[in-house]
Design an enzyme around this catalytic site. Structure first.
Site, PDB file in Angstrom:
ATOM      1  N   PHE A  93       0.841  -1.203   0.000  1.00 35.78           N
ATOM      2  CA  PHE A  93       0.000   0.000   0.000  1.00 35.78           C
ATOM      3  C   PHE A  93       0.875   1.253   0.000  1.00 35.78           C
ATOM      4  O   PHE A  93       0.670   2.195  -0.768  1.00 35.78           O
ATOM      5  CB  PHE A  93      -0.893  -0.029   1.235  1.00 35.78           C
ATOM      6  CG  PHE A  93      -2.190   0.728   1.105  1.00 35.78           C
ATOM      7  CD1 PHE A  93      -2.211   2.053   0.733  1.00 35.78           C
ATOM      8  CD2 PHE A  93      -3.411   0.096   1.380  1.00 35.78           C
ATOM      9  CE1 PHE A  93      -3.411   2.739   0.630  1.00 35.78           C
ATOM     10  CE2 PHE A  93      -4.611   0.778   1.268  1.00 35.78           C
ATOM     11  CZ  PHE A  93      -4.614   2.102   0.893  1.00 35.78           C
ATOM     12  N   ARG A 142       9.550  -6.368  18.747  1.00 37.83           N
ATOM     13  CA  ARG A 142       8.669  -6.584  17.587  1.00 37.83           C
ATOM     14  C   ARG A 142       9.402  -7.165  16.371  1.00 37.83           C
ATOM     15  O   ARG A 142       8.755  -7.534  15.385  1.00 37.83           O
ATOM     16  CB  ARG A 142       7.976  -5.285  17.190  1.00 37.83           C
ATOM     17  CG  ARG A 142       8.923  -4.148  16.844  1.00 37.83           C
ATOM     18  CD  ARG A 142       8.998  -3.789  15.379  1.00 37.83           C
ATOM     19  NE  ARG A 142       9.826  -2.605  15.198  1.00 37.83           N
ATOM     20  CZ  ARG A 142       9.409  -1.510  14.564  1.00 37.83           C
ATOM     21  NH1 ARG A 142       8.235  -1.454  14.036  1.00 37.83           N
ATOM     22  NH2 ARG A 142      10.232  -0.480  14.449  1.00 37.83           N
ATOM     23  N   ARG A 159      -4.295  -2.197  -8.087  1.00 39.36           N
ATOM     24  CA  ARG A 159      -4.524  -3.096  -6.954  1.00 39.36           C
ATOM     25  C   ARG A 159      -5.851  -3.834  -7.023  1.00 39.36           C
ATOM     26  O   ARG A 159      -6.282  -4.442  -6.040  1.00 39.36           O
ATOM     27  CB  ARG A 159      -4.399  -2.324  -5.641  1.00 39.36           C
ATOM     28  CG  ARG A 159      -3.062  -1.614  -5.457  1.00 39.36           C
ATOM     29  CD  ARG A 159      -1.865  -2.558  -5.484  1.00 39.36           C
ATOM     30  NE  ARG A 159      -0.609  -1.823  -5.253  1.00 39.36           N
ATOM     31  CZ  ARG A 159       0.584  -2.407  -5.206  1.00 39.36           C
ATOM     32  NH1 ARG A 159       0.720  -3.717  -5.390  1.00 39.36           N
ATOM     33  NH2 ARG A 159       1.679  -1.681  -5.027  1.00 39.36           N
TER      34      ARG A 159
END
Lengths: 232, 232, 232, 232
Positions: free
Chosen positions: C77, C159, C186
């Site tokens: 994105f 993380r 997309r």
């Protein structure tokens, strides 16, 4: 200072970092990772990228031009935002008395309607009348400009009288992808999938830029033309 | 295929079109027009531009790097939109088993609150525990990935299991102005007028990029540091 | 904290300033000047703009979504640079245990070659094996994450073990022109002049965004589809 | 058609999606994820973002103006690339006879050197001489324009004679971050950490835009002023 009337444009490529090879290397990173840097040029790959509109590999090839053109051309040019500009300043510099007057080959009469104009040549009378009028008014405006400067008026104020056919010089840096977008919109060509109707003068500037593009990136240019002159 | 654990980054300048001279020439077009192209380098001019935040002359100098870094670094990197990217694709390529595990010098413990974290070293226990855990989990995830590929699962699906410490390679093209913005936000320095708190790993990548910047554009880099490491 | 496995996405339009009328008013300024603001909506005009690729009038209509999707979707994105993003931070916030596991309808097997993949369903065995493996590895990675946080390791370090199928939430603001570019690349559609091969998951997100686009700008959407789903 | 001389500008906010609340919600997604959407406005947060130059939350607030200003103002305005423009076209529309002539309060004389000009008032003689000269030359240029149109010359050619003080109308859409960049460069203020020296006329336009900004986003505007009128 004697006034100059011109109908041509200076389009000088002053620096570049542009090669078909760079397109291929950057494209191949998607499938080859770091090994892509050792890979070679490929016409087939460039055609594939262009046909399938994979545009990002065309962003790493860079051109810097120094261009002299009338303000009405710059007004259209600078609508292209994916580019870097530095231009002569009417605030900081006394502008030179160089003005655009169309040459006799410039079509002067538009027929049709907005969005689909066609241009046809003017008559001799139309041309001569226009050229003389532009010369007179350019000269008058420049004399006014000089006069106000002599009166002590600031350059940025005195220049308000100058017409949009005065020349200005700027550096323009663009990548090949942005350049193809520029060319697709600012040249008129039978090869175009989507027809554009650029003004004659910016089309001349774009033609000169296209020659540099074609010379430095021949495979990319060939693929651009082959696939309808669309920006990938 | 044997798994690799690293704590460094590949930052290779593969192409450039960058020189302090270009800054001076493009800046001078505002006062000299086309004559600017014959002008020389000037430390004073570069300092003036930086101090007064005249940024556009710094857009015509271009750098292309090929960089290998973990995905969590790329996630931060690609928030910088004034740049061109082409990256290795997890959809089209089997990803290599190369994972980031922090080195012992990496501060592991954050104190303070969001927006003003400070980092301090961890204990040996903390470090060893973390490093071993990351190795185990990276290995497990990569084995899962290989197993799913063996089962015939598409690469783009199998990669969903891979952690953000896996390495990926990309080409990055940036101009000097965008680079200074990147450096101002992604390096931590006492010289900064505005303090940034970048993550350690992207700071390492940015440091390597800054060395290339300093080498190719020493006057611009010096002015950047002198004026608080702000993007002009 | 109990782990959640999902195969859907949150796509919520939280604000907008989007209407077919705005396209028509801004387009007409070229021929009507200030009077354009009093003009009305016109299907014919919107079709003309789309067909002739006059894109700028489609930039003044704005959409802001809040979207939750896995990191591997965000990675694709955020390659779209003509947009504004603010995303949940793994540096400042403990990430929630929400992970993507494909649903049974998700095609799992790719055939063909890079650039022209086709996807076909997997077998039951393939699906069950994949889903179970992803659940196990997501759970293991999240437990490792929690364990390192308990050990006092900074969030931004802990993380690193998390896989790219973990969800993250961001605000995305785009104008209609950038949105059409996003949708053209997309979404997969038989109506497309240029075929795109987006990953299934970002295609689902794009489909949800397209519904909002169609609802708020029905004439523009209709023209977009009619003219081959290309960005003007 | 009677000629009009003006020294003011039309700056009309025609649409907006701008509120301090939006800044706070988008900023908080980094620490609160989807919960951010339920959060409220906070002066302290906005100040923190501005002070620490966290700019992205200021990109989701949008303004569309319709502005009428002379071409020499538009020439400066359109150098701001993070914005969307649609402007009246001299190719497709006969331009109106509306010209800028400075008012008596406009400082006419510059002292100092490039980069640090100061402006002081002109004498009555300077003012009257300039104003009369501009009126005469604007009228002469416009008559020439009409005459060439009457002769059948295309609009895009005839307009070459028109001076840069003729008015043109455009829609401009900008987000709050780009707007603050614009205001930092195009207004002159004692509150500015970095002094700008904008031309008087674009400063007037910017002042009118700033009033809309202040009215719709009072906390953001207050923080902008407090922190030296720099773009975050």
């Amino acid at each position: 200072m004697s006034i100059i009337f011109r109908n041509d444009f200076d389009v000088n490529l002053v620096r570049s970092m542009a090669d078909d090879l760079y397109v291929c290397q950057t494209a191949r990173v998607s499938t080859q990772g770091a090994d892509s840097y050792a890979s070679g040029e490929s016409k087939g790959l460039i055609n594939f990228l262009m046909e399938n509109r994979h545009g990002s590999p065309f962003e790493h090839e860079i051109f810097t031009w120094m261009i002299s053109a009338p303000i009405f051309v710059w007004r259209e040019f600078m609508r292209h935002r994916i580019a870097s500009y530095n231009e002569e300043s009417g605030r900081y510099k006394q502008l030179e008395p160089v003005f655009y007057v169309p040459g006799p080959e410039r079509p002067l009469v538009q027929i049709g309607k907005p969005g689909a104009y066609e241009f046809v040549p003017g008559t001799s009378y139309q041309y001569v009348n226009l050229a003389e009028a532009l010369k007179l008014s350019s000269r008058a405006a420049y004399n006014l400009y000089l006069g106000e400067l002599d009166n002590g008026i600031a350059k940025e104020v005195a220049r308000m009288a100058l017409p949009v056919n005065i020349y200005s010089t700027a550096y323009v840096t663009m990548n090949a992808r942005a350049l193809m977008n520029f060319l697709s919109l600012r040249t008129k060509s039978e090869d175009s999938t989507f027809k554009s109707f650029p003004q004659y003068e910016i089309n001349q500037v774009a033609n000169a830029m296209e020659l540099d593009f074609q010379r430095l990136m021949p495979l990319t240019h060939e693929a651009f033309v082959k696939h309808g002159r669309m920006q990938p």
